[in-house]
Design an enzyme around this catalytic site. Structure first.
Site, PDB file in Angstrom:
ATOM      1  N   ASP A   1      -2.387  -1.299  10.508  1.00 41.39           N
ATOM      2  CA  ASP A   1      -2.783  -1.284   9.086  1.00 41.39           C
ATOM      3  C   ASP A   1      -3.392  -2.481   8.646  1.00 41.39           C
ATOM      4  OD1 ASP A   1      -1.807   1.130   8.765  1.00 41.39           O
ATOM      5  OD2 ASP A   1       0.069   0.402   7.845  1.00 41.39           O
TER       6      ASP A   1
ATOM      7  N   LYS B   1       0.772  -1.309   0.024  1.00 41.73           N
ATOM      8  CA  LYS B   1      -0.160  -0.096  -0.020  1.00 41.73           C
ATOM      9  C   LYS B   1       0.886   1.272  -0.123  1.00 41.73           C
ATOM     10  CE  LYS B   1       0.883   1.343   4.658  1.00 41.73           C
ATOM     11  NZ  LYS B   1       1.555   2.647   4.899  1.00 41.73           N
TER      12      LYS B   1
END
Length: 286
Positions: free
Chosen positions: A139, A14
């Site tokens: 996350d 990401k």
């Protein structure tokens, strides 16, 4: 009969298009306001059930023998809360740099959880995201959700974002592993109480509109320690990137381009300019 193994699972990287530090919480975490997108760059994983024990085979030398990595935590989580009473053999091929701000460890953990849930025939409700964020990694809920997301709280409060165009991207890592804990530690004197909620758009139809919201509160701290990060940002912008930022706490820098053709041209230039750095081209995963 359910399968006993899953092969070729992708654990995507990401980037943080936006990372605002809103304030410090009593539990020691920080309240954040982020925009994150998954990438086509991904680690590859195989999961094989076994009678007991947790075995992780990884091709990266720095992860070999580490029984406290996030993949192991994910298996322990399934054993603790989902009554998963077996062991697991995880084979991990690392393509995402370690401690580079790209979420590789969290993505590996999320992919492990999703794989185990599939093998067990269960689902992962969003109501578990807060517990997962605290017990495995902040996350991890983002990777469980999929797609572009606005992430608030410590990362467990998620709302989808629509980006209606491709994002051709170059990633560069100078070979520095940055400690997220240390970066946040340097912010202690600068943090204030949380500000009012910012009304971010939920949909973007133009790259310029998206770029206007992109910023990273952790850049100043990390760049002050590693000036090469600022140098990489400037190089990408000089070559024509529409926007360049450090992802997460660093040290990976990304550049976003208007077209894949321009991205590919700059990729070749950056490889020549920085031959010893890790560099790859990727894009937002759909």
């Amino acid at each position: 009969m359910r399968p006993l193994s899953l092969k070729g699972l992708e654990a995507p990287a990401k980037i943080n298009l936006r990372l605002k530090v809103m304030g410090r919480r009593p539990d020691g975490y920080h309240d954040l306001d982020m925009m994150m997108v998954p990438l086509t760059l991904a680690d590859l994983m195989d999961l094989d059930l076994r009678p007991d024990g947790i075995l992780v085979d990884c091709d990266h030398p720095d992860l070999k023998g580490q029984q406290q990595n996030l993949v192991v935590k994910a298996v322990h989580y399934a054993q603790k809360y989902w009554h998963f009473n077996q062991g697991c053999h995880v084979t991990l091929k690392k393509n995402i740099p370690l401690a580079g701000g790209l979420g590789g460890g969290s993505s590996d953990a999320a992919t492990t959880l999703m794989g185990l849930a599939q093998l067990m025939g269960v689902s992962i409700p969003s109501g578990e995201f807060a517990r997962i964020a605290h017990e495995i990694g902040a996350d991890v809920p983002f990777f469980l959700s999929g797609g572009a997301q606005r992430a608030q709280g410590i990362g467990e409060v998620l709302s989808p974002i629509k980006i209606a165009f491709p994002l051709p991207i170059i990633l560069i890592n100078p070979g520095i592993q940055v400690s997220t804990k240390e970066v946040f530690g340097t912010l202690k004197m600068r943090l204030t109480s949380p500000t009012s909620d910012v009304s971010l758009p939920r949909s973007y139809n133009r790259l310029d509109d998206l770029c206007a919201w992109m910023e990273n509160d952790l850049e100043a701290s990390t760049c002050s320690r590693y000036m090469v990060i600022q140098h990489l940002k400037e190089a990408l912008l000089c070559h024509g990137a529409k926007r360049s930022l450090m992802s997460g706490s660093g040290a990976t820098v990304f550049g976003i381009f208007k077209t894949a053709e321009k991205r590919d041209q700059v990729f070749e230039l950056m490889k020549k300019d920085f031959p010893t750095f890790w560099i790859t081209k990727t894009e937002m995963a759909r």
